[in-house]
Motif scaffolding. Sequence first.
Motif, PDB file in Angstrom:
ATOM      1  N   ASN A  35       0.842  -1.192   0.000  1.00 27.78           N
ATOM      2  CA  ASN A  35       0.000   0.000   0.000  1.00 27.78           C
ATOM      3  C   ASN A  35       0.875   1.239   0.000  1.00 27.78           C
ATOM      4  O   ASN A  35       1.861   1.314   0.731  1.00 27.78           O
ATOM      5  CB  ASN A  35      -0.911   0.024   1.232  1.00 27.78           C
ATOM      6  CG  ASN A  35      -2.037  -0.955   1.131  1.00 27.78           C
ATOM      7  OD1 ASN A  35      -2.672  -1.081   0.095  1.00 27.78           O
ATOM      8  ND2 ASN A  35      -2.285  -1.674   2.206  1.00 27.78           N
ATOM      9  N   VAL A  36       0.503   2.221  -0.815  1.00 30.14           N
ATOM     10  CA  VAL A  36       1.218   3.486  -0.858  1.00 30.14           C
ATOM     11  C   VAL A  36       0.574   4.409   0.166  1.00 30.14           C
ATOM     12  O   VAL A  36      -0.643   4.628   0.133  1.00 30.14           O
ATOM     13  CB  VAL A  36       1.180   4.108  -2.272  1.00 30.14           C
ATOM     14  CG1 VAL A  36       1.898   5.440  -2.299  1.00 30.14           C
ATOM     15  CG2 VAL A  36       1.798   3.140  -3.280  1.00 30.14           C
ATOM     16  N   LEU A  37       1.373   4.935   1.067  1.00 26.55           N
ATOM     17  CA  LEU A  37       0.906   5.760   2.169  1.00 26.55           C
ATOM     18  C   LEU A  37       0.098   6.952   1.666  1.00 26.55           C
ATOM     19  O   LEU A  37       0.529   7.669   0.757  1.00 26.55           O
ATOM     20  CB  LEU A  37       2.107   6.247   2.990  1.00 26.55           C
ATOM     21  CG  LEU A  37       1.810   7.005   4.274  1.00 26.55           C
ATOM     22  CD1 LEU A  37       1.068   6.116   5.269  1.00 26.55           C
ATOM     23  CD2 LEU A  37       3.089   7.515   4.883  1.00 26.55           C
ATOM     24  N   ASP A  38      -1.080   7.143   2.230  1.00 20.22           N
ATOM     25  CA  ASP A  38      -1.984   8.260   1.925  1.00 20.22           C
ATOM     26  C   ASP A  38      -2.449   8.309   0.469  1.00 20.22           C
ATOM     27  O   ASP A  38      -2.786   9.372  -0.047  1.00 20.22           O
ATOM     28  CB  ASP A  38      -1.337   9.608   2.296  1.00 20.22           C
ATOM     29  CG  ASP A  38      -1.118   9.749   3.790  1.00 20.22           C
ATOM     30  OD1 ASP A  38      -1.919   9.172   4.560  1.00 20.22           O
ATOM     31  OD2 ASP A  38      -0.160  10.434   4.183  1.00 20.22           O
ATOM     32  N   MET A  39      -2.441   7.177  -0.210  1.00 17.30           N
ATOM     33  CA  MET A  39      -2.936   7.091  -1.584  1.00 17.30           C
ATOM     34  C   MET A  39      -3.697   5.786  -1.738  1.00 17.30           C
ATOM     35  O   MET A  39      -3.377   4.798  -1.086  1.00 17.30           O
ATOM     36  CB  MET A  39      -1.782   7.118  -2.590  1.00 17.30           C
ATOM     37  CG  MET A  39      -1.005   8.402  -2.622  1.00 17.30           C
ATOM     38  SD  MET A  39       0.375   8.331  -3.784  1.00 17.30           S
ATOM     39  CE  MET A  39      -0.494   8.375  -5.333  1.00 17.30           C
ATOM     40  N   ASP A  40      -4.691   5.764  -2.624  1.00 14.57           N
ATOM     41  CA  ASP A  40      -5.367   4.514  -2.978  1.00 14.57           C
ATOM     42  C   ASP A  40      -4.596   3.888  -4.124  1.00 14.57           C
ATOM     43  O   ASP A  40      -5.015   3.938  -5.285  1.00 14.57           O
ATOM     44  CB  ASP A  40      -6.822   4.781  -3.375  1.00 14.57           C
ATOM     45  CG  ASP A  40      -7.659   5.210  -2.187  1.00 14.57           C
ATOM     46  OD1 ASP A  40      -7.371   4.734  -1.078  1.00 14.57           O
ATOM     47  OD2 ASP A  40      -8.591   6.011  -2.379  1.00 14.57           O
ATOM     48  N   GLU A  71      11.208  -4.761 -12.247  1.00 14.49           N
ATOM     49  CA  GLU A  71      11.059  -3.344 -11.944  1.00 14.49           C
ATOM     50  C   GLU A  71       9.919  -3.170 -10.965  1.00 14.49           C
ATOM     51  O   GLU A  71       9.194  -4.116 -10.677  1.00 14.49           O
ATOM     52  CB  GLU A  71      10.786  -2.537 -13.219  1.00 14.49           C
ATOM     53  CG  GLU A  71      11.950  -2.537 -14.175  1.00 14.49           C
ATOM     54  CD  GLU A  71      11.938  -1.365 -15.114  1.00 14.49           C
ATOM     55  OE1 GLU A  71      11.251  -0.372 -14.836  1.00 14.49           O
ATOM     56  OE2 GLU A  71      12.631  -1.443 -16.134  1.00 14.49           O
ATOM     57  N   ARG A  72       9.751  -1.962 -10.473  1.00 12.99           N
ATOM     58  CA  ARG A  72       8.627  -1.634  -9.609  1.00 12.99           C
ATOM     59  C   ARG A  72       7.637  -0.790 -10.403  1.00 12.99           C
ATOM     60  O   ARG A  72       8.036   0.014 -11.240  1.00 12.99           O
ATOM     61  CB  ARG A  72       9.092  -0.842  -8.382  1.00 12.99           C
ATOM     62  CG  ARG A  72      10.129  -1.538  -7.512  1.00 12.99           C
ATOM     63  CD  ARG A  72       9.575  -2.736  -6.773  1.00 12.99           C
ATOM     64  NE  ARG A  72       8.489  -2.383  -5.885  1.00 12.99           N
ATOM     65  CZ  ARG A  72       8.538  -2.383  -4.573  1.00 12.99           C
ATOM     66  NH1 ARG A  72       9.624  -2.762  -3.964  1.00 12.99           N
ATOM     67  NH2 ARG A  72       7.497  -2.022  -3.849  1.00 12.99           N
ATOM     68  N   ALA A  73       6.365  -0.977 -10.134  1.00 15.00           N
ATOM     69  CA  ALA A  73       5.328  -0.178 -10.783  1.00 15.00           C
ATOM     70  C   ALA A  73       4.204   0.077  -9.785  1.00 15.00           C
ATOM     71  O   ALA A  73       3.843  -0.806  -9.007  1.00 15.00           O
ATOM     72  CB  ALA A  73       4.783  -0.872 -12.021  1.00 15.00           C
ATOM     73  N   MET A  74       3.681   1.289  -9.825  1.00 18.54           N
ATOM     74  CA  MET A  74       2.561   1.660  -8.969  1.00 18.54           C
ATOM     75  C   MET A  74       1.302   1.705  -9.824  1.00 18.54           C
ATOM     76  O   MET A  74       1.327   2.212 -10.949  1.00 18.54           O
ATOM     77  CB  MET A  74       2.809   3.035  -8.341  1.00 18.54           C
ATOM     78  CG  MET A  74       1.721   3.472  -7.399  1.00 18.54           C
ATOM     79  SD  MET A  74       2.100   5.012  -6.513  1.00 18.54           S
ATOM     80  CE  MET A  74       2.208   6.179  -7.866  1.00 18.54           C
TER      81      MET A  74
END
Length: 126
Positions: free
Chosen positions: A65-70, A87-90
């Motif tokens: 989970n990304v802090l303070d974001m959905d 790689e990383r992806a959001m």
Amino acid sequence: MRVIIRTISLSLMASPVFAGPYDGTYKQTANSECALVGVDGGAVRIAEGIFYGVEAECRMSDPVNVLDMDALLYTMQCSGEDQQFTERAMVMDKAEDDGIIMVWNGYAFVYDRCNPDPFAAATQDE
């Protein structure tokens, strides 16, 4: 003891794969052909933890989970065109309309959901 461990291992391997929060088929551009996944001018798809992009497939693992974001940050283990990379992806839902935003290091893509999803009926039947 071995029997118990083997039984647990087999039951975990046989567990059904559940739909993720971003499962669906998405247009690369406004006039994309939604039935063509993984090619230029077509669509991209997320299904059962795999992102099907243009000539590449990425297993989406270890969501955070990304802090303070959905939003969720994934480790993307990708292969395609004789290459393998991690790689990383959001990924997050768009604020307006139905679609997602996918952010890779230095790149952001906005995808609108294909409506109706050409693969939704096949996924529900399985």
